[in-house]
Design an enzyme around this catalytic site. Structure first.
Site, mmCIF file in Angstrom:
data_model
loop_
_atom_site.group_PDB
_atom_site.id
_atom_site.type_symbol
_atom_site.label_atom_id
_atom_site.label_comp_id
_atom_site.label_asym_id
_atom_site.label_seq_id
_atom_site.Cartn_x
_atom_site.Cartn_y
_atom_site.Cartn_z
ATOM 1 N N CYS A 141 0.150 52.300 4.976
ATOM 2 C CA CYS A 141 0.983 53.494 4.880
ATOM 3 C C CYS A 141 2.186 53.190 3.995
ATOM 4 O O CYS A 141 2.624 52.043 3.909
ATOM 5 C CB CYS A 141 1.437 53.876 6.300
ATOM 6 S SG CYS A 141 2.624 55.222 6.402
ATOM 7 N N GLY A 142 2.728 54.206 3.360
ATOM 8 C CA GLY A 142 3.937 54.022 2.573
ATOM 9 C C GLY A 142 5.119 53.554 3.418
ATOM 10 O O GLY A 142 6.072 52.977 2.898
#
Length: 175
Positions: free
Chosen positions: A52-53
């Protein structure tokens, strides 16, 4: 106040809040984790994902844990694959990723679902006011934070984009 309103108010007064301390789960290593062992500690619960970012928050989570672990504070991570397939790995892969990339030493639970029809019971407790006595909420994305007091009761939640070292979180831990 009429009789109907008195009945409603008395029912509201009798709502029994559930506690984090009632739960037991399996951790990433297959061992039972009894949340009652966290009595007397403030707890931050975080749903996590490796792809995930927001994954770099692991570093800040570990720094926060290192700073306050000896001051009755603990973080517990919950890998979940609910958002964009961003936690596709097995528990072995997740454990290795967390350790190798971020040196994670705070407790990490087995992979669970944090929303939808297969939502884990602990997350039902976190997201339903009828169970936590505080608020209804929805897990918006990976790295949403739930704050639990020393008695195991929900205090509130923080957005996934709120960093673990946010001033409000630090103030809550320190008070």
């Amino acid at each position: 106040m009429n009789a109907f309103m008195k009945k409603i108010n008395s029912e509201e007064m009798n709502v029994k809040k559930e506690s984090l301390h009632q739960f037991k789960m399996e951790d990433l290593y297959g061992d039972e984790f009894d949340f009652s062992q966290l009595k007397g500690k403030k707890v931050m619960l975080v749903n996590t994902a490796s792809k995930c970012g927001l994954t770099p928050q692991y570093e800040l989570l570990q720094e926060l844990f290192d700073t306050y672990k000896d001051k009755n504070f603990v973080i517990v991570g919950f890998p979940a694959n609910n958002f964009g397939g961003q936690e596709p790995g097995t528990v072995v892969e997740i454990a290795a990723f967390c350790k190798e990339n971020y040196g994670v030493t705070f407790p990490m639970m087995n992979k669970i679902s944090v929303k939808g029809d297969d939502m884990h019971d602990l997350y039902k407790f976190l997201t339903l006011a009828s169970r936590n006595g505080v608020q209804d909420s929805e897990v918006a994305w990976n790295f949403q934070k739930y704050l639990i007091d020393e008695d195991g009761y929900l205090v509130g939640s923080k957005s996934p984009r709120t960093l673990p070292n946010d001033a409000e979180i630090i103030e809550w831990i320190e008070k």
